[in-house]
Motif scaffolding. Structure first.
Motif, short mmCIF file in Angstrom:
data_model
loop_
_atom_site.label_atom_id
_atom_site.label_comp_id
_atom_site.label_asym_id
_atom_site.label_seq_id
_atom_site.Cartn_x
_atom_site.Cartn_y
_atom_site.Cartn_z
N GLU A 412 0.85 -1.19 0.00
CA GLU A 412 0.00 0.00 0.00
C GLU A 412 0.88 1.24 0.00
OE1 GLU A 412 -0.99 0.83 4.68
OE2 GLU A 412 -2.31 -0.54 3.59
N THR A 419 -1.98 6.64 -3.79
CA THR A 419 -2.65 5.36 -4.07
C THR A 419 -2.84 5.14 -5.57
OG1 THR A 419 -3.80 5.46 -1.95
CG2 THR A 419 -4.72 4.00 -3.63
N ALA A 423 -1.15 2.18 -7.96
CA ALA A 423 -1.94 1.27 -8.80
C ALA A 423 -1.42 1.26 -10.24
CB ALA A 423 -3.41 1.67 -8.76
N SER A 424 -1.07 2.43 -10.76
CA SER A 424 -0.53 2.51 -12.12
C SER A 424 0.82 1.82 -12.21
CB SER A 424 -0.40 3.97 -12.55
OG SER A 424 -1.66 4.61 -12.56
N SER A 440 -6.59 -7.81 -5.78
CA SER A 440 -7.17 -7.21 -4.57
C SER A 440 -7.78 -8.33 -3.74
CB SER A 440 -8.23 -6.18 -4.95
OG SER A 440 -8.82 -5.63 -3.80
N THR A 447 -4.22 -4.69 -1.44
CA THR A 447 -3.61 -4.97 -2.74
C THR A 447 -2.48 -5.96 -2.50
OG1 THR A 447 -4.17 -2.80 -3.61
CG2 THR A 447 -2.42 -4.00 -4.72
#
Length: 688
Positions: A412, A419, A423-424, A440, A447
């Protein structure tokens, strides 16, 4: 008279070699690659691994850690031939890089440490090359080290790999006194003094041993090659021409492996190795046509620049120049600005640029032809394993296999505002490396990043921190358990009936569930009389596969079972593939709840090398980690222990081993088959 285009293409292909450098960690792959580049004039200054100045280990993490992490492609020229070379990682955590590289290579040089011989990862990459049918020659490196012995290393190749070694060189001198080799094929001596090489006849003091080893080489070749046997019987000796031809044919057929030797660090033995690459390893012209499918029909594409274009993407990398997609072109010609089709997705994209790759340096080209390994810029969606082909001549090539991840960490962003960037970054990582899986967790919302080992994940997280400037918090790694059927059920009946005012859903199935002797899932239908049509049976299978995602014990994936559809019934109006898929999913879930289920865990084979005085502590620690010792050997004050240990028990082992052995102990791991979890441990896991 003008030479035909096809003849020119064949000549060009014959002057090309696509090969990989394979080995265990620290056997000297990257140093050998660096010396090859220097010997061929591709670089004018030798780089060193310990200085972080090598061409192929250009990533910051590779230089910091002193190991190869990412497969790197380079090119060089030798004796009128172009050599495309891929330096592959030696650590087991990056075995997927080796897998993808071997899928597109025509030959390989396997490097072995003259002291250690065949090591665990050497064996793994050798088996991978066997699976892909890649011809190899062997280079026994580090003959200048204390304890180095060519014959011992060759014996380990024969015993551990099951190969037939054909030793074509005899070392001159031992350990620090190693100065050169005697070429047993041409019966000449090659000596090195720094960067100066001298060539001469076999010295008188070495003539008897050289003659004896040449005779042994001839006899071994004659046992495997009919023409060589015929000549040996007729003339009592093999000519150089016959011996070279036999060595090449045996190498291409995989019946034997030519063995050379030297010291890459001291620049001894590099030129003969390059000559052997040209003499014994295949060119693209020697390879059979690549096989693929189109519209369900098998097709072949010959290595012909005039044929329809077909290539396999084996690596994707995001760089400052853009998204690089590395291709092995099997047929046809690719030109700058051309449109290509991703055979699996059907998407068509334009190639913006074509690059010849020299590690992290690139040279633009207008076109690339069959046999070439290049990188292209402009493809936005092609992933490793994708087939790229001409839009009007589609073909789908078999992609390289991807290893299942076995270790997971929860990740995380330290700052909530990062965030989205995290994720990218994770999505890009998974795109570049198919063995990294991002998901997820539905229960915790975390994650989860999964990979092939602790180091694999450590490198991935560090890449996010360095490249994306995102601070990441990492949780304790978690292993991927599996559930399996210990005792199944027979005749489980499941009826799926749903009526909500519109068209209804009806499916009636009867399932048998039984254990399978191996990991995996098998489905079959024994329904007769058309009671369940074939398309509905396939829908039941799809539903059963859906149900395997979560088992009844702890929600882990289910494996090791066979499901048989024995009976069923349909409704003239309300039955559909959707209804039978739902019946398969819910029916198998009910059957699993009625079955006896066990827990499986990933296991690693670990090879620990420690001083003899540290063996007791290491054995005790392995026992505490539920390890099962399978072998233990000692030689010259060093012990090598081989054991199988549950992956869950190996976290933190590197630090513990260093502490117990004052930093002198080392270990390597490789995946082993899943193993049952002891009842007490399983109860504790399920109680969490």
């Amino acid at each position: 008279m003008r030479t035909p285009v096809r003849a020119l293409a064949t000549t060009r292909l014959s002057a090309l070699r696509n090969l990989g450098i394979l080995a265990h960690v620290d056997a000297g792959k990257t140093t050998l690659t660096e010396r090859i580049l220097f010997a061929t004039g591709a670089v004018h200054k030798r780089g060193e691994v310990h200085d972080g100045t090598t061409v192929t280990d250009f990533d910051a993490q590779e230089r910091d850690r002193g190991i190869t992490i990412f497969a790197a492609a380079v090119s060089c020229d030798w004796d009128g031939h172009r050599i495309n070379l891929i330096d592959t990682p030696g650590h087991v955590d990056f075995a997927d890089e080796v897998e993808r590289s071997l899928r597109v290579l025509d030959g390989a040089v396997a490097v072995f440490d003259a002291v250690a011989g065949v090591e665990p990862q050497s064996e793994s990459v050798w088996r991978t090359a066997d699976r892909h049918g890649v011809p190899r020659i062997a280079f026994v490196n580090k003959l200048d080290r204390a304890g180095a012995d060519l014959d011992t290393a060759v014996a380990s190749i024969k015993e551990r790999l099951g190969a037939v070694p054909l030793v074509v060189q005899l070392p001159v001198g031992r350990e620090d006194g190693f100065t050169g080799v005697i070429d047993l094929v041409r019966m000449r001596t090659l000596l090195w003094d720094g960067d100066t090489r001298t060539e001469g006849p076999v010295p008188e003091g070495w003539s008897d041993e050289a003659a004896g080893r040449r005779r042994l080489l001839e006899e071994t070749v004659a046992e495997l090659h009919p023409d060589a046997l015929e000549e040996l019987c007729a003339a009592s000796a093999l000519s150089e021409r016959t011996l070279v031809r036999a060595l090449r044919e045996l190498t291409l057929a995989g019946d034997a492996v030519v063995v050379l030797c030297g010291s890459a660090y001291r620049n001894r033995g590099i030129e003969p190795l390059l000559d052997a690459v040209l003499a014994y390893l295949p060119s693209p012209a020697d390879m059979p046509p690549v096989r693929g499918t189109a519209d369900g029909q098998e097709q072949e594409r010959a290595p012909d620049p005039a044929a329809p274009f077909a290539a396999l993407a084996f690596k994707v990398n995001a760089t400052a120049r853009g998204r690089l997609t590395y291709l092995r072109i099997y047929s046809g010609t690719l030109r700058k600005g051309a449109w290509v089709r991703d055979a699996a997705s059907g998407r068509t994209e334009r190639v913006g640029r074509i690059l010849r790759v020299q590690a992290d340096q690139h040279e633009e080209r207008e076109e690339a032809m069959a046999g070439d390994i290049v990188a292209v810029v402009g493809l936005k969606t092609a992933r490793p394993g994708a087939t790229l082909c001409a839009p009007d001549a589609p073909v789908l090539l078999e992609p390289p296999s991807v290893a299942d991840p076995v270790v997971s960490v929860a990740v995380e962003a330290r700052l909530a505002t990062d965030t989205g960037r995290l994720a990218s970054a994770l999505a890009r990582l998974a795109e570049e490396d198919p063995s990294l899986v991002v998901r997820s967790d539905p229960e915790t919302g975390q994650t989860v990043l999964s990979g092939l080992g602790e180091l694999h994940l450590e490198v991935a997280v560090e890449k996010i921190r360095r490249d994306q400037d995102v601070e990441v918090t990492v949780g304790r790694p978690r292993v991927s358990y599996r559930e399996t059927v210990l005792r199944g059920v027979s005749g489980l009946v499941y009826r799926h009936v749903k009526q909500d005012g519109g068209a209804g859903q009806f499916a009636h199935i009867v399932l048998d569930v039984e254990p399978l002797d191996e990991v995996g899932f098998e489905f079959r239908s024994t329904v007769v009389g058309g009671r369940v049509p074939q398309e509905y049976a396939r829908a039941v299978e799809a539903g059963c596969r859906d149900a395997l995602a979560e088992g009844p014990l702890g929600g882990h994936p289910v494996t090791g079972l066979r499901v048989t559809l024995t009976d069923g019934a349909t409704h003239s109006k309300d039955s559909s593939e959707m209804a039978f898929r739902s019946a398969g999913r819910f029916g198998l879930r009910e059957a699993l709840r009625a079955s006896e289920i066990g827990l499986l865990e990933p296991v690693a084979e670990i090879t620990v090398t420690v001083p003899e005085d540290g063996v007791g502590g290491v054995l005790g620690d392995l026992a505490a980690r539920r390890g099962q010792v399978s072998a233990s050997t000692a030689d010259a004050g060093t012990a090598v222990i081989t054991a199988t240990v549950p992956l869950a028990e190996l976290f933190g082992y590197a630090s513990r081993l260093r502490g117990r052995t004052q930093g002198r102990g080392t270990f390597t791991t490789r995946p082993a088959p899943l193993a049952p979890v002891p009842a007490a441990v399983a109860d504790a896991l399920l109680a969490r």
